[in-house]
Design an enzyme around this catalytic site. Structure first.
Site, PDB file in Angstrom:
ATOM      1  N   ARG A 168       0.821  -1.217   0.000  1.00  0.00           N
ATOM      2  CA  ARG A 168       0.000   0.000   0.000  1.00  0.00           C
ATOM      3  C   ARG A 168       0.857   1.270   0.000  1.00  0.00           C
ATOM      4  O   ARG A 168       0.329   2.381   0.034  1.00  0.00           O
ATOM      5  CB  ARG A 168      -0.961  -0.009   1.202  1.00  0.00           C
ATOM      6  CG  ARG A 168      -2.121  -0.995   0.977  1.00  0.00           C
ATOM      7  CD  ARG A 168      -3.226  -0.805   1.988  1.00  0.00           C
ATOM      8  NE  ARG A 168      -2.921  -1.386   3.286  1.00  0.00           N
ATOM      9  CZ  ARG A 168      -3.049  -2.684   3.592  1.00  0.00           C
ATOM     10  NH1 ARG A 168      -3.485  -3.544   2.684  1.00  0.00           N
ATOM     11  NH2 ARG A 168      -2.758  -3.124   4.795  1.00  0.00           N
ATOM     12  N   ARG A 175       4.015   3.996  -1.443  1.00  0.00           N
ATOM     13  CA  ARG A 175       4.230   4.720  -2.716  1.00  0.00           C
ATOM     14  C   ARG A 175       4.819   3.792  -3.778  1.00  0.00           C
ATOM     15  O   ARG A 175       4.359   3.768  -4.921  1.00  0.00           O
ATOM     16  CB  ARG A 175       5.188   5.912  -2.482  1.00  0.00           C
ATOM     17  CG  ARG A 175       4.561   7.107  -1.794  1.00  0.00           C
ATOM     18  CD  ARG A 175       5.606   8.191  -1.509  1.00  0.00           C
ATOM     19  NE  ARG A 175       6.527   7.775  -0.468  1.00  0.00           N
ATOM     20  CZ  ARG A 175       6.330   7.951   0.840  1.00  0.00           C
ATOM     21  NH1 ARG A 175       5.265   8.586   1.259  1.00  0.00           N
ATOM     22  NH2 ARG A 175       7.208   7.515   1.723  1.00  0.00           N
ATOM     23  N   PHE A 229      16.290   1.193  -8.965  1.00  0.00           N
ATOM     24  CA  PHE A 229      15.813   0.413 -10.119  1.00  0.00           C
ATOM     25  C   PHE A 229      15.808   1.214 -11.416  1.00  0.00           C
ATOM     26  O   PHE A 229      15.468   0.658 -12.458  1.00  0.00           O
ATOM     27  CB  PHE A 229      14.376  -0.072  -9.861  1.00  0.00           C
ATOM     28  CG  PHE A 229      14.280  -1.245  -8.932  1.00  0.00           C
ATOM     29  CD1 PHE A 229      14.543  -2.537  -9.382  1.00  0.00           C
ATOM     30  CD2 PHE A 229      13.906  -1.073  -7.613  1.00  0.00           C
ATOM     31  CE1 PHE A 229      14.441  -3.630  -8.532  1.00  0.00           C
ATOM     32  CE2 PHE A 229      13.796  -2.162  -6.749  1.00  0.00           C
ATOM     33  CZ  PHE A 229      14.068  -3.438  -7.213  1.00  0.00           C
ATOM     34  N   HIS A 260      15.621  14.276  -1.954  1.00  0.00           N
ATOM     35  CA  HIS A 260      14.414  13.443  -1.958  1.00  0.00           C
ATOM     36  C   HIS A 260      13.214  14.180  -1.369  1.00  0.00           C
ATOM     37  O   HIS A 260      13.353  15.179  -0.667  1.00  0.00           O
ATOM     38  CB  HIS A 260      14.645  12.159  -1.161  1.00  0.00           C
ATOM     39  CG  HIS A 260      15.404  11.114  -1.919  1.00  0.00           C
ATOM     40  ND1 HIS A 260      16.777  11.116  -2.016  1.00  0.00           N
ATOM     41  CD2 HIS A 260      14.972  10.043  -2.633  1.00  0.00           C
ATOM     42  CE1 HIS A 260      17.170  10.087  -2.752  1.00  0.00           C
ATOM     43  NE2 HIS A 260      16.094   9.415  -3.148  1.00  0.00           N
ATOM     44  N   LYS A 280      10.639  10.642   3.047  1.00  0.00           N
ATOM     45  CA  LYS A 280      11.672   9.590   3.135  1.00  0.00           C
ATOM     46  C   LYS A 280      12.193   9.479   4.565  1.00  0.00           C
ATOM     47  O   LYS A 280      12.533  10.491   5.181  1.00  0.00           O
ATOM     48  CB  LYS A 280      12.822   9.921   2.172  1.00  0.00           C
ATOM     49  CG  LYS A 280      13.864   8.825   2.091  1.00  0.00           C
ATOM     50  CD  LYS A 280      14.745   8.966   0.862  1.00  0.00           C
ATOM     51  CE  LYS A 280      15.831   7.903   0.821  1.00  0.00           C
ATOM     52  NZ  LYS A 280      15.291   6.541   0.847  1.00  0.00           N
ATOM     53  N   THR A 329      20.784   4.832  -2.596  1.00  0.00           N
ATOM     54  CA  THR A 329      21.524   5.135  -3.828  1.00  0.00           C
ATOM     55  C   THR A 329      22.807   5.900  -3.521  1.00  0.00           C
ATOM     56  O   THR A 329      23.871   5.598  -4.070  1.00  0.00           O
ATOM     57  CB  THR A 329      20.628   5.974  -4.771  1.00  0.00           C
ATOM     58  OG1 THR A 329      19.374   5.307  -4.919  1.00  0.00           O
ATOM     59  CG2 THR A 329      21.282   6.165  -6.128  1.00  0.00           C
TER      60      THR A 329
END
Ligand SMILES: NC(=O)C1=CN([C@@H]2O[C@H](COP(=O)(O)OP(=O)(O)OC[C@H]3O[C@@H](n4cnc5c(N)ncnc54)[C@H](OP(=O)(O)O)[C@@H]3O)[C@@H](O)[C@H]2O)C=CC1
Ligand SMILES: O=C(O)C1=N[C@H](C(=O)O)C[C@H](O)C1
EC number: 1.17.1.8
Length: 255
Positions: free
Chosen positions: A14, A16, A110, A137, A141, A148
């Site tokens: 559920r 993001r 990704f 970001h 977050k 990354t």
């Protein structure tokens, strides 16, 4: 060889990323979304639905327990959740041991652009005296630095060490507010959180009389979805190419 679709479950379904991953898996040829599990659901829903692969987009503080469960139940995992240190990866390698029925693929990012940004940064790093990472970001977050940025700094530090580079020049003698940022493998990392952002990163490299900036922007979470689908295919079914514990989408993309 069976033509049956690979059964996939999503953890953090559920959230993001999890909600978009559910849609992408549902739409992908050869994959079948069989379970979406979130914080108040039992992991037993995954085995109940015969999931062969789990995609994890949860939180750094719960992901290791999820993976322990997956490995214990013979379910491969594609992990987007951040927070992976070398120690965590080693712990997973010990959990998987020499089993060849389970793959754990950890992917700090990704998106193809981010994978290339990390690669270019590592390639360039030995040619510059200075290297710093600035990640930016959205303010929801929960962790810093980003996975990354952590991975980028590790790759830069590794490339510099392999090339025999010395310490970076920095005369800072006083930094009471931590304005020089955090350090990963000796590489300064700065985290920005601001409304309006999605996921962005700059690598700033400096040498005498010149700088090189490598920047990547994910403007929409859609950017991560082809990588998620490719990751699932790489750990399961007829297209399985990876075994053990693997870090980075570059191993899926073949570079
Ligand atoms: N590798 C990549 O390319 C990308 C990685 N990420 C990473 O993915 C992770 C998730 O990001 P994002 O989707 O933005 O975060 P969200 O907070 O939107 O989603 C996380 C979801 O997981 C749920 N959750 C928390 N604990 C559990 C649990 N034990 N079991 C199942 N579900 C749980 C949360 O519920 P609740 O809200 O109630 O806590 C929430 O619904 C982060 O670590 C982020 O850094 C993000 C984007 C790309
Ligand atoms: O939380 C996010 O949003 C993101 N998390 C990942 C990270 O920590 O690097 C990947 C991407 O930056 C988006």
């Amino acid at each position: 060889m069976s033509d049956a679709p690979t059964k996939v479950g999503v953890l953090g379904a559920r959230g993001r990323m999890g909600s978009q991953a559910c849609k992408a898996i549902d739409a992908a040829d050869g994959l079948e979304l069989v379970a979406g599990v979130d914080i108040h659901d039992s992991l037993a829903g995954l085995t109940g639905a015969h999931a062969e692969v789990v995609v994890d987009f949860t939180r750094p503080d719960v992901v290791m327990d999820n993976l322990k469960w997956c490995i214990g139940h013979g379910v491969s995992a594609v992990v987007g959740t951040s927070g992976f240190t070398d120690e965590r990866v080693e712990e997973l390698r010990e959990m998987v041991g020499d089993r060849d029925d389970v793959t754990v693929l950890i992917v700090p990012n990704f998106s193809i652009g981010a994978v290339l940004m990390m690669r270019f940064a590592a390639q360039a790093a030995p040619y510059f005296e200075s290297a710093e990472v600035i990640e930016l970001h959205h303010p929801e977050k929960v962790d810093a630095p980003s996975g990354t940025a952590q991975r980028t700094a590790e790759l830069i530090a590794g490339a510099r060490a392999d090339a025999g580079c010395g310490a970076m020049p920095d005369a800072t003698a006083s930094d009471p507010s931590g304005a020089r940022g955090g350090a990963v493998g000796g590489v300064p990392v700065h985290s920005v959180r601001a409304r309006g952002l999605v996921a962005h990163q700059e690598v700033l490299l400096g040498a005498l009389g010149e700088t090189l900036t490598i920047r990547h922007d994910s403007l929409d979470r859609e950017s991560f979805m082809p990588g998620v689908v490719a990751g699932v295919r790489a750990v399961s079914g007829a297209e399985r190419t990876l075994t053990g514990v693997v870090v980075g989408l570059e191993h899926v993309l073949g570079f």
